[in-house]
Design a protein around this motif. Structure first.
Motif, mmCIF file in Angstrom:
data_model
loop_
_atom_site.group_PDB
_atom_site.id
_atom_site.type_symbol
_atom_site.label_atom_id
_atom_site.label_comp_id
_atom_site.label_asym_id
_atom_site.label_seq_id
_atom_site.Cartn_x
_atom_site.Cartn_y
_atom_site.Cartn_z
ATOM 1 N N GLY A 1 40.682 4.598 -58.357
ATOM 2 C CA GLY A 1 39.705 4.687 -59.428
ATOM 3 C C GLY A 1 39.601 3.427 -60.266
ATOM 4 N N ALA A 2 40.721 2.972 -60.808
ATOM 5 C CA ALA A 2 40.706 1.769 -61.639
ATOM 6 C C ALA A 2 40.360 0.537 -60.810
ATOM 7 N N LEU A 3 40.834 0.500 -59.578
ATOM 8 C CA LEU A 3 40.584 -0.657 -58.714
ATOM 9 C C LEU A 3 39.090 -0.874 -58.512
ATOM 10 N N VAL A 4 38.376 0.175 -58.117
ATOM 11 C CA VAL A 4 36.943 0.002 -57.864
ATOM 12 C C VAL A 4 36.178 -0.249 -59.159
ATOM 13 N N ALA A 5 36.617 0.396 -60.255
ATOM 14 C CA ALA A 5 35.926 0.209 -61.531
ATOM 15 C C ALA A 5 36.026 -1.229 -62.006
ATOM 16 N N ILE A 6 37.201 -1.831 -61.860
ATOM 17 C CA ILE A 6 37.409 -3.215 -62.297
ATOM 18 C C ILE A 6 36.638 -4.183 -61.413
ATOM 19 N N LEU A 7 36.595 -3.925 -60.118
ATOM 20 C CA LEU A 7 35.981 -4.873 -59.191
ATOM 21 C C LEU A 7 34.460 -4.750 -59.120
ATOM 22 N N VAL A 8 33.928 -3.526 -59.105
ATOM 23 C CA VAL A 8 32.478 -3.371 -58.919
ATOM 24 C C VAL A 8 31.807 -2.535 -59.999
ATOM 25 N N GLY A 9 32.560 -2.117 -61.009
ATOM 26 C CA GLY A 9 31.975 -1.330 -62.082
ATOM 27 C C GLY A 9 32.068 0.160 -61.822
ATOM 28 N N PRO A 10 31.946 0.986 -62.862
ATOM 29 C CA PRO A 10 32.156 2.431 -62.694
ATOM 30 C C PRO A 10 31.075 3.148 -61.904
ATOM 31 N N TRP A 11 29.816 2.719 -62.033
ATOM 32 C CA TRP A 11 28.731 3.415 -61.341
ATOM 33 C C TRP A 11 28.841 3.223 -59.830
ATOM 34 N N VAL A 12 28.935 1.970 -59.416
ATOM 35 C CA VAL A 12 29.090 1.673 -57.980
ATOM 36 C C VAL A 12 30.441 2.163 -57.490
ATOM 37 N N GLY A 13 31.472 1.999 -58.316
ATOM 38 C CA GLY A 13 32.814 2.410 -57.918
ATOM 39 C C GLY A 13 32.921 3.892 -57.638
ATOM 40 N N SER A 14 32.264 4.710 -58.450
ATOM 41 C CA SER A 14 32.296 6.159 -58.215
ATOM 42 C C SER A 14 31.664 6.518 -56.877
ATOM 43 N N ILE A 15 30.578 5.839 -56.537
ATOM 44 C CA ILE A 15 29.926 6.086 -55.250
ATOM 45 C C ILE A 15 30.853 5.692 -54.106
ATOM 46 N N CYS A 16 31.544 4.564 -54.255
ATOM 47 C CA CYS A 16 32.482 4.118 -53.211
ATOM 48 C C CYS A 16 33.566 5.163 -52.960
ATOM 49 N N ILE A 17 34.190 5.652 -54.035
ATOM 50 C CA ILE A 17 35.258 6.642 -53.875
ATOM 51 C C ILE A 17 34.705 7.937 -53.298
ATOM 52 N N ALA A 18 33.522 8.356 -53.739
ATOM 53 C CA ALA A 18 32.928 9.588 -53.220
ATOM 54 C C ALA A 18 32.672 9.484 -51.712
ATOM 55 N N LEU A 19 32.177 8.343 -51.268
ATOM 56 C CA LEU A 19 31.935 8.152 -49.831
ATOM 57 C C LEU A 19 33.236 8.214 -49.047
ATOM 58 N N VAL A 20 34.281 7.604 -49.579
ATOM 59 C CA VAL A 20 35.585 7.661 -48.925
ATOM 60 C C VAL A 20 36.056 9.106 -48.805
ATOM 61 N N LEU A 21 35.910 9.884 -49.868
ATOM 62 C CA LEU A 21 36.361 11.277 -49.863
ATOM 63 C C LEU A 21 35.563 12.127 -48.881
ATOM 64 N N VAL A 22 34.265 11.880 -48.789
ATOM 65 C CA VAL A 22 33.438 12.633 -47.850
ATOM 66 C C VAL A 22 33.859 12.351 -46.413
ATOM 67 N N VAL A 23 34.058 11.081 -46.077
ATOM 68 C CA VAL A 23 34.473 10.715 -44.727
ATOM 69 C C VAL A 23 35.843 11.303 -44.409
ATOM 70 N N GLN A 24 36.770 11.213 -45.357
ATOM 71 C CA GLN A 24 38.107 11.760 -45.117
ATOM 72 C C GLN A 24 38.065 13.265 -44.899
ATOM 73 N N SER A 25 37.250 13.952 -45.674
ATOM 74 C CA SER A 25 37.180 15.402 -45.555
ATOM 75 C C SER A 25 36.531 15.838 -44.249
ATOM 76 N N LEU A 26 35.405 15.202 -43.891
ATOM 77 C CA LEU A 26 34.649 15.640 -42.715
ATOM 78 C C LEU A 26 35.261 15.184 -41.396
ATOM 79 N N LEU A 27 35.846 13.989 -41.379
ATOM 80 C CA LEU A 27 36.342 13.428 -40.118
ATOM 81 C C LEU A 27 37.854 13.517 -39.947
ATOM 82 N N PHE A 28 38.604 13.578 -41.043
ATOM 83 C CA PHE A 28 40.060 13.531 -40.938
ATOM 84 C C PHE A 28 40.741 14.745 -41.560
#
Length: 235
Positions: free
Chosen positions: A75-102
């Protein structure tokens, strides 16, 4: 009963899962709308790299106690590097892929996992980092300290999202006090590892391309990499 930040199916009842799916969907809709202002020729490639990095590192667990391990939330990593709006989308995409594929995190629990890690975690991490921006502006050491503190705090606060969801609709088995103690206690330890990984990653980016770090936008020059050399590193 196994408790973890990646919630599995069946930990809470269906109405609670559905309610937090709506919360996650609304939160991400706002993030998508706001992220357009942050995306440019530098941020877009960085967002892809950050999402791939978080996905890869989340697959690696580090020990925290005998029989217990943790992994990066990001959470903090993506927020610091790309901001909270883009960062939240990044983490959400990771969670979706992990849930559906793994099968890492339940499908019915996806809304809660996104709420905890992609929304609460990212925005708390960014809030802490933003509050400590003056420290981050002092040099690379200050930025590293800021990243560590933001990551530690966001990890602990994100675990409280789990506790709230369990309080609302958790399955019988453990008392709320036990769930609170286990989640917060374990994630305080996980937060240390989260802080170290976040600090090292952000520090590495700052040493070479501080202009890519969202948190540092608008800070006066010289940039952190130049300031770090002036403090004693070889040119």
């Amino acid at each position: 009963m196994y408790l973890a930040m990646h919630m599995s199916d069946g930990l809470v009842n269906a109405p609670t899962s559905a309610a937090f799916a709506v919360v996650a969907a609304l939160g991400l809709a706002v993030c998508v709308a706001k992220a357009r202002a942050d995306l440019d020729s530098r941020t877009a490639p960085m967002a892809g790299l950050v999402a791939a990095f978080v996905f890869a590192v989340q697959m690696l667990n580090f020990p925290i106690l005998p029989g217990a391990s943790g992994h990066l939330l990001g959470g903090a990593l993506v927020a610091i590097l790309v901001g909270p709006w883009v960062g939240s989308i990044c983490i959400a995409l990771v969670l979706v892929v992990q849930s559906l594929l793994f099968a890492d995190g339940g499908i019915t629990a996806l809304g809660m996992n996104i709420t905890n890690m992609a929304l609460i975690g990212v925005f708390v991490g960014y809030g802490v980092a933003r509050a400590l921006r003056g420290l981050a502006a002092r040099g690379r050491g200050g930025l590293i300290a800021t990243a560590f503190l933001a990551a530690f705090i966001n990890t602990v606060v994100a675990s409280l999202g789990f506790v709230l969801e369990y309080a609302v609709g958790g399955s019988p088995g453990l008392s709320l006090g036990t769930v609170f103690a286990l989640m917060v206690g374990l994630h305080a330890l996980i937060g240390i590892g989260e802080g170290v990984i976040t600090a090292l990653t952000v520090g590495s980016v700052a040493a070479t391309r501080p202009d890519l770090i969202h948190l540092l936008r608008g800070l006066p020059k010289p940039e952190l990499a130049l300031r770090h050399r002036a403090e004693g590193s070889p040119a």
